[in-house]
Design a protein around this motif. Structure first.
Motif, PDB file in Angstrom:
ATOM      1  N   GLU A 168       0.834   9.079  -5.813  1.00  0.00           N
ATOM      2  CA  GLU A 168       1.589  10.286  -6.067  1.00  0.00           C
ATOM      3  C   GLU A 168       2.300  10.896  -7.137  1.00  0.00           C
ATOM      4  OE1 GLU A 168       3.033  11.192  -2.106  1.00  0.00           O
ATOM      5  OE2 GLU A 168       3.681  12.812  -2.606  1.00  0.00           O
ATOM      6  N   ASP A 224       0.833   4.348  -2.529  1.00  0.00           N
ATOM      7  CA  ASP A 224       0.671   5.373  -2.502  1.00  0.00           C
ATOM      8  C   ASP A 224       1.521   6.205  -3.254  1.00  0.00           C
ATOM      9  OD1 ASP A 224      -1.652   4.827  -0.707  1.00  0.00           O
ATOM     10  OD2 ASP A 224      -0.364   5.037   1.222  1.00  0.00           O
ATOM     11  N   GLU A 253       0.853  -1.519   0.293  1.00  0.00           N
ATOM     12  CA  GLU A 253       0.010  -0.220  -0.276  1.00  0.00           C
ATOM     13  C   GLU A 253       0.747   1.085  -0.165  1.00  0.00           C
ATOM     14  OE1 GLU A 253      -2.659  -0.844   3.147  1.00  0.00           O
ATOM     15  OE2 GLU A 253      -3.414  -2.161   2.039  1.00  0.00           O
TER      16      GLU A 253
END
Ligand code: PMP
Ligand code: GLU
Length: 399
Positions: free
Chosen positions: A196, A192, A188
């Protein structure tokens, strides 16, 4: 005549894993009894049903070219396998390759050009670096050796490494050479950062089927990852089919279209009858795979215990069939340092060369994977050979 070779090739070295294995074979040909724990190759024969399917396919005349991306039956079987893993890729989003190595090569060629930044998690399998360099990319490496090779505690370091400049991140879980299986929280964290900074991620899942009491989540199943993940897998490891050369990758259709051009202009396709054997592997071989995985788990436990008996602690792997042995501290290295009279060296290369020469045990230096101070052991060998190998290393002062 002196040929003028390209920079893209002169800047890389031959595969260290294959080179050491070749050295071990050479010693064996000279009559030495070598315990070869170097190359990552299951020691089991290919399951009989797969061999029979390959022979039957040849007899049935499946010996011509196939569609470049691979026969539809195999791409459909792969699509179903991926669906079982939670990934949604139809046959049009899959290319079948002669080995997962070729899949990785094509993906890197499709995505990386001069000056592009690629992030690797170290230690990382030898060929990633070479593939990136051949494509002209620059490497940023994140060291996981301080966190028992786990990614979750090193996510801050990964966050420092990944930026808007990053083109590609390679994640290999279970990992070659550490056997680490990254936690869902780690994946995870990767997600992220990838979202991003708009980064494409290769998820090399060639050891996915070889885990011990844990399951490896496919990165592409995480929210936000479907259109930025290229999933790579193959038949070499789970089905003990290294010499058949069969692998594949699945990803967004535009990547498949671009990489497919390289595929069609280079290998054309994977071998026809081999692809038919691949269908059999995916559809009817679960039991044999389970048996092989159970044997690898027993061997892992054996090696961890034997090393522990010799006072050597390793990060216990949850998958694949490798572990990293810390070698900085061995008696043999200290002796060679004393003899040289130089500064003490933490030289895993010297350790591996010495272990091969003195104990006739072949391993791969950690520096080949970007992490000096370790030797990689492949425990895809019989219990008897593993015991023999560790005994010899101990006797010769390498543990
Ligand atoms: N990825 C990793 C991490 C590997 O260890 C290997 C083993 N050679 C490959 C890809 C390629 O495997 P193959 O080409 O035999 O399918
Ligand atoms: N992946 C295996 C290894 O790491 C096979 C060798 C190679 O392809 O480099 O030993």
């Amino acid at each position: 005549m002196t040929m003028d070779f390209t920079d893209r090739l002169t800047r890389v070295e031959p595969s260290a894993t294959l080179a050491i294995s070749a050295l071990a074979t050479e010693l064996e040909n000279e009559g030495a009894d070598v315990v070869d724990l170097s190359v990552g190759e299951p020691d089991f024969p290919t399951p009989e049903n797969i061999v029979e399917a390959g022979k039957a396919a040849m007899d049935a005349g499946h010996t011509g070219y196939t569609t470049s991306a691979g026969i539809i039956e195999l791409r459909e079987a792969i699509s179903e396998k991926l669906a079982d893993d939670g990934l949604d890729h139809g046959p049009e989003e899959i290319i079948v390759t002669p080995g997962a190595k070729q899949a990785l090569y094509e993906i890197v060629q499709a995505l990386v050009e001069d000056g592009d930044e690629v992030v690797l998690l170290d230690p990382a399998w030898v060929s990633y670096e070479a593939m990136v360099k051949m494509a002209g990319g620059d490497l940023t490496r994140v060291d996981l050796s301080e966190t028992d090779f786990q990614l979750e505690p090193a996510l801050d370091d990964l966050a420092d490494a990944v930026s808007d400049e990053t083109e590609l991140l390679v994640v290999n879980s279970p990992s070659n050479p550490t056997g680490a299986v990254y936690s869902d929280a780690a994946l995870e964290g990767v997600r992220d950062l990838a979202v991003e900074h708009d980064v494409t991620v290769i998820s090399d899942e060639i050891y996915k089927e070889i885990t011990y009491g844990v399951e490896q989540t496919s990165l592409g199943t995480l929210e936000g990852m479907a259109d930025r993940t290229v999933t790579v897998n193959g038949f070499s490891k789970a089905y003990s089919m290294t010499g058949w050369r069969l692998g594949y990758f699945a990803g967004p259709e535009d990547l498949i279209d671009q990489a497919g051009k390289l595929h069609s202009h280079s290998v054309s396709s994977a071998a026809n009858f081999v692809q038919h054997a691949g269908v059999e592997a995916l559809e009817n071989t679960d039991e044999a795979v389970e048996e092989m995985v159970a044997a690898f788990e027993e061997r892992r436990d054996l090696v961890v215990d034997l090393l522990d008996d010799h006072g050597v602690d390793v990060a216990v792997p949850d998958g694949a069939f490798y572990m990293m042995l810390p070698v900085d501290d061995s008696e043999a290295l200290r002796a060679s340092d004393d003899a040289s009279g130089d500064q003490p060296r933490a030289d895993d290369q010297a350790w591996c060369e010495g272990a091969l020469e003195d104990a006739h045990v072949a391993t791969v230096p950690g520096s080949a994977f970007g992490t000096p101070g370790y030797a990689r052991i492949s425990y895809a060998a019989s219990e008897e050979r593993l015991e023999e190998g560790i005994e010899r290393l101990a006797e010769e002062g390498y543990l």
